[in-house]
Design a protein around this motif. Structure first.
Motif, PDB file in Angstrom:
ATOM      1  N   LEU A   1      -8.266  11.280 -22.158  1.00 17.02           N
ATOM      2  CA  LEU A   1      -7.765  12.310 -21.245  1.00 17.02           C
ATOM      3  C   LEU A   1      -8.839  13.376 -21.091  1.00 17.02           C
ATOM      4  N   GLN A   2      -9.220  13.669 -19.846  1.00 17.97           N
ATOM      5  CA  GLN A   2     -10.269  14.640 -19.548  1.00 17.97           C
ATOM      6  C   GLN A   2      -9.638  15.999 -19.223  1.00 17.97           C
ATOM      7  N   ALA A   3      -9.905  16.987 -20.071  1.00 14.15           N
ATOM      8  CA  ALA A   3      -9.412  18.346 -19.851  1.00 14.15           C
ATOM      9  C   ALA A   3     -10.452  19.171 -19.105  1.00 14.15           C
ATOM     10  N   PRO A   4     -10.060  20.306 -18.500  1.00 13.66           N
ATOM     11  CA  PRO A   4     -11.021  21.147 -17.773  1.00 13.66           C
ATOM     12  C   PRO A   4     -12.076  21.767 -18.674  1.00 13.66           C
ATOM     13  N   SER A   5     -11.763  21.949 -19.973  1.00 12.38           N
ATOM     14  CA  SER A   5     -12.715  22.570 -20.891  1.00 12.38           C
ATOM     15  C   SER A   5     -12.380  22.157 -22.323  1.00 12.38           C
ATOM     16  N   ALA A   6     -13.271  22.484 -23.240  1.00 11.07           N
ATOM     17  CA  ALA A   6     -13.041  22.154 -24.647  1.00 11.07           C
ATOM     18  C   ALA A   6     -11.825  22.915 -25.184  1.00 11.07           C
ATOM     19  N   LYS A   7     -11.662  24.185 -24.755  1.00 15.50           N
ATOM     20  CA  LYS A   7     -10.526  24.992 -25.196  1.00 15.50           C
ATOM     21  C   LYS A   7      -9.221  24.386 -24.697  1.00 15.50           C
ATOM     22  N   ALA A   8      -9.243  23.940 -23.427  1.00 13.59           N
ATOM     23  CA  ALA A   8      -8.044  23.317 -22.851  1.00 13.59           C
ATOM     24  C   ALA A   8      -7.695  22.034 -23.598  1.00 13.59           C
ATOM     25  N   ALA A   9      -8.703  21.269 -24.001  1.00 12.82           N
ATOM     26  CA  ALA A   9      -8.481  20.028 -24.744  1.00 12.82           C
ATOM     27  C   ALA A   9      -7.795  20.323 -26.075  1.00 12.82           C
ATOM     28  N   GLU A  10      -8.248  21.365 -26.759  1.00  9.69           N
ATOM     29  CA  GLU A  10      -7.640  21.757 -28.034  1.00  9.69           C
ATOM     30  C   GLU A  10      -6.173  22.145 -27.837  1.00  9.69           C
TER      31      GLU A  10
ATOM     32  N   TRP B   1      -8.206  13.926 -15.355  1.00 13.85           N
ATOM     33  CA  TRP B   1      -7.848  12.512 -15.226  1.00 13.85           C
ATOM     34  C   TRP B   1      -7.477  11.941 -16.586  1.00 13.85           C
ATOM     35  N   ALA B   2      -6.783  10.819 -16.544  1.00 10.38           N
ATOM     36  CA  ALA B   2      -6.447  10.085 -17.762  1.00 10.38           C
ATOM     37  C   ALA B   2      -6.738   8.614 -17.505  1.00 10.38           C
ATOM     38  N   ALA B   3      -7.248   7.932 -18.504  1.00  9.44           N
ATOM     39  CA  ALA B   3      -7.598   6.521 -18.337  1.00  9.44           C
ATOM     40  C   ALA B   3      -7.202   5.740 -19.581  1.00  9.44           C
ATOM     41  N   ALA B   4      -6.842   4.471 -19.364  1.00 10.32           N
ATOM     42  CA  ALA B   4      -6.469   3.590 -20.471  1.00 10.32           C
ATOM     43  C   ALA B   4      -7.073   2.214 -20.258  1.00 10.32           C
ATOM     44  N   ARG B   5      -7.414   1.576 -21.359  1.00  8.13           N
ATOM     45  CA  ARG B   5      -7.929   0.208 -21.294  1.00  8.13           C
ATOM     46  C   ARG B   5      -7.273  -0.611 -22.399  1.00  8.13           C
TER      47      ARG B   5
ATOM     48  N   ALA C   1      -7.570  -5.041 -18.859  1.00  7.13           N
ATOM     49  CA  ALA C   1      -6.945  -4.205 -17.824  1.00  7.13           C
ATOM     50  C   ALA C   1      -7.348  -2.754 -18.022  1.00  7.13           C
ATOM     51  N   GLN C   2      -7.570  -2.073 -16.894  1.00  9.24           N
ATOM     52  CA  GLN C   2      -7.898  -0.640 -16.921  1.00  9.24           C
ATOM     53  C   GLN C   2      -6.950   0.096 -15.989  1.00  9.24           C
ATOM     54  N   VAL C   3      -6.483   1.235 -16.443  1.00 17.22           N
ATOM     55  CA  VAL C   3      -5.602   2.073 -15.622  1.00 17.22           C
ATOM     56  C   VAL C   3      -6.174   3.486 -15.597  1.00 17.22           C
ATOM     57  N   VAL C   4      -6.280   4.045 -14.401  1.00 18.71           N
ATOM     58  CA  VAL C   4      -6.791   5.412 -14.257  1.00 18.71           C
ATOM     59  C   VAL C   4      -5.779   6.239 -13.469  1.00 18.71           C
ATOM     60  N   PHE C   5      -5.490   7.447 -13.946  1.00 24.90           N
ATOM     61  CA  PHE C   5      -4.579   8.354 -13.256  1.00 24.90           C
ATOM     62  C   PHE C   5      -5.360   9.601 -12.870  1.00 24.90           C
ATOM     63  N   LEU C   6      -5.488   9.844 -11.560  1.00 26.27           N
ATOM     64  CA  LEU C   6      -6.171  11.024 -11.031  1.00 26.27           C
ATOM     65  C   LEU C   6      -5.139  11.886 -10.303  1.00 26.27           C
ATOM     66  N   PRO C   7      -4.518  12.842 -10.988  1.00 28.99           N
ATOM     67  CA  PRO C   7      -3.462  13.633 -10.344  1.00 28.99           C
ATOM     68  C   PRO C   7      -4.033  14.587  -9.295  1.00 28.99           C
ATOM     69  N   PRO C   8      -3.562  14.507  -8.065  1.00 28.69           N
ATOM     70  CA  PRO C   8      -4.033  15.443  -7.040  1.00 28.69           C
ATOM     71  C   PRO C   8      -3.512  16.856  -7.311  1.00 28.69           C
ATOM     72  N   PHE C   9      -4.187  17.823  -6.727  1.00 31.32           N
ATOM     73  CA  PHE C   9      -3.822  19.226  -6.960  1.00 31.32           C
ATOM     74  C   PHE C   9      -2.363  19.486  -6.616  1.00 31.32           C
ATOM     75  N   ALA C  10      -1.885  18.912  -5.516  1.00 28.92           N
ATOM     76  CA  ALA C  10      -0.502  19.158  -5.075  1.00 28.92           C
ATOM     77  C   ALA C  10       0.505  18.681  -6.119  1.00 28.92           C
ATOM     78  N   LEU C  11       0.213  17.561  -6.768  1.00 27.46           N
ATOM     79  CA  LEU C  11       1.119  17.022  -7.781  1.00 27.46           C
ATOM     80  C   LEU C  11       1.145  17.923  -9.016  1.00 27.46           C
ATOM     81  N   LYS C  12      -0.033  18.396  -9.422  1.00 28.60           N
ATOM     82  CA  LYS C  12      -0.097  19.283 -10.584  1.00 28.60           C
ATOM     83  C   LYS C  12       0.629  20.597 -10.304  1.00 28.60           C
ATOM     84  N   ARG C  13       0.475  21.097  -9.081  1.00 32.73           N
ATOM     85  CA  ARG C  13       1.153  22.350  -8.712  1.00 32.73           C
ATOM     86  C   ARG C  13       2.669  22.162  -8.710  1.00 32.73           C
TER      87      ARG C  13
END
Length: 310
Positions: free
Chosen positions: A78-87, A61-65, A24-36
């Protein structure tokens, strides 16, 4: 819907590729409106995990398998906008994990908290946070959650058992105008059978009650054979083997006991009447769920002796 044109979804493809194929794979792609909306509703992070602006938790986005083949495995990315954001996200997550690890109830469920925290700490790889768990890791992570769920379910079951016992006690009182005594006695004053036997007709166990020789002690040749027929309502889910922590064959034993002794409902050889509980029934303990070491045979006239000084 027919008029809609399909749009490319590169993030979806990246997310699925990042975790790989599995059961099973699950992907979460939060739209801009939800993040705001999230930032507007929760502008500040809790002080317990360092505070600061919640916008630092922004991610693409975030994904799980999960794989349930010969061996159980799982991967989260979990995919962050940048390496600094990931940290930054990793630091916030670490502080939240450390806070959870200090919870006393959590520590009871998971004695090896340090190992568990290490397994749940994602690795930062450039602008991504990755957590991979193998079969052994997942067992370590999931067992405390399963144990906690079982404990909660057991507590609910035990509460229901105690409720049914209390209702049977009150129905006994309605018929006999008194609660049962802790035990019945012979002409010489020797105890015969526990109150747990005498409320059987009020637990829908009338046939079992009639099978007892009421003028004989609990361990007489005849009555002893009935110990194995203990009603399930007397079996507490909390009654376990103190050494191994696993449920064992309890052999007709129970830890549902009546408090006995002076100033208790079960203080004498005759049953107590409700009107004689002058300080109020809501202030008086009727039955307790005792510890494992206090287990007695359910027909045995043995209960929880109260020490007034302790």
């Amino acid at each position: 819907l027919k008029l809609m044109k399909s749009q490319p979804a590169p993030d979806l493809a990246k997310a699925l590729a990042a975790v790989g194929d599995g059961t099973a794979q699950v992907v979460f792609l939060p739209p801009f409106a939800l993040k705001r909306a999230f930032v507007e509703m929760f502008p500040e992070l809790p002080k317990e995990i360092g505070g600061g602006n919640s916008s630092v938790l922004d991610f693409q986005w975030a994904a799980a398998r999960i794989d349930v083949g010969e061996k159980l495995t799982a991967k989260l990315v979990l995919q962050a906008p940048s390496a600094k954001a990931a940290e930054t996200i990793a630091k916030v997550f670490g502080r939240a994990l450390a806070l959870a690890g200090k919870d006393e109830e959590f520590k009871r469920s998971a004695p090896d908290v340090g190992k568990l925290m290490a397994l749940l700490t994602p690795k930062v790889q450039a602008d991504r946070l990755t957590l991979s768990l193998n079969d052994k890791d997942l067992t370590t992570v999931l067992m405390p959650l399963i144990a906690k769920h079982r404990e909660g379910a057991g507590q609910a079951q035990s509460a229901n058992n105690l409720k049914q016992i209390a209702l049977a006690m009150h129905n006994y009182h309605d018929v006999n105008r008194a609660f049962p005594a802790a035990a019945t006695y012979d002409a010489e004053g020797h105890p015969l059978l526990s109150w747990r036997v005498h409320i059987l007709p009020f637990l829908d166990e009338d046939a079992l009650y009639r099978a007892f020789h009421l003028n004989e002690p609990w361990d007489s040749e005849h009555n002893k054979k009935l110990i194995a027929q203990m009603p399930s309502i007397y079996l507490s889910p909390a009654f376990k083997n103190p050494q191994g922590g696993k449920t064992i064959d309890l052999g007709g034993k129970t830890i549902y006991l009546a408090p006995v002794g002076p100033k208790t409902i079960f203080g004498g050889k005759k049953g107590m009447q409700l009107q004689k509980i002058t300080d109020g029934t809501s202030n008086t303990i009727l039955v307790v769920e005792a510890g494992d070491s206090r287990g007695v045979y359910w027909t045995q006239p043995d209960d929880y002796k109260i020490d007034a000084n302790n």
